[in-house]
Write an enzyme that holds these catalytic residues in place. Sequence first.
Site, PDB file in Angstrom:
ATOM      1  N   CYS A  64       0.830  -1.202   0.000  1.00  0.00           N
ATOM      2  CA  CYS A  64       0.000   0.000   0.000  1.00  0.00           C
ATOM      3  C   CYS A  64       0.871   1.261   0.000  1.00  0.00           C
ATOM      4  O   CYS A  64       0.550   2.245  -0.668  1.00  0.00           O
ATOM      5  CB  CYS A  64      -0.971   0.001   1.175  1.00  0.00           C
ATOM      6  SG  CYS A  64      -0.173  -0.143   2.778  1.00  0.00           S
ATOM      7  N   THR A  65       1.968   1.226   0.721  1.00  0.00           N
ATOM      8  CA  THR A  65       2.888   2.369   0.741  1.00  0.00           C
ATOM      9  C   THR A  65       3.556   2.526  -0.610  1.00  0.00           C
ATOM     10  O   THR A  65       3.642   3.629  -1.154  1.00  0.00           O
ATOM     11  CB  THR A  65       3.957   2.184   1.837  1.00  0.00           C
ATOM     12  OG1 THR A  65       3.307   2.069   3.099  1.00  0.00           O
ATOM     13  CG2 THR A  65       4.931   3.348   1.856  1.00  0.00           C
TER      14      THR A  65
END
Length: 155
Positions: A64-65
């Site tokens: 997600c990052t």
Amino acid sequence: LNATLHSMVSFDEEGKPELSSLKPFIDGGTEGFKGQARVILPFKTGCFECSLSSLPQNAGFPLCTVAETPRIPEHCIEYALVMLWDKEFKRPVNKDSAEDMQWLYVKAKERADTFGIQGVTYMLTMGVVKNIIPAIASTNALIAAACVNEAVKIG
């Protein structure tokens, strides 16, 4: 390695290993500022393969990052490797191919520029893709000394 060490051991009539036939294996390794030294004795200590789980595991980046909020150059490189490569190519990355590494570098640099992130280089791209951790001379020297110390204790 384990089988080789064990195959060199002689046994007495009772099936017990003869101590004089045990050949110690001194293992040492480093990863950045971390290191370890150990002695492996067949039939006396845990084998090499048995102790691999005690070594540090590779730490990845949360997807997600990488996909949504990259903050460091490594996030951009990982994005090019994990998210963009499969969309563009139908084959695995050849980590020894200068062409593949160049493509990943260019895509990672484009992403870094989009997010205002400095520091994506060709060398860093190779390091992230190949999971290369730079050796640190002082750590190597300390672990080498620890291995020699173990050899002196045995000898």
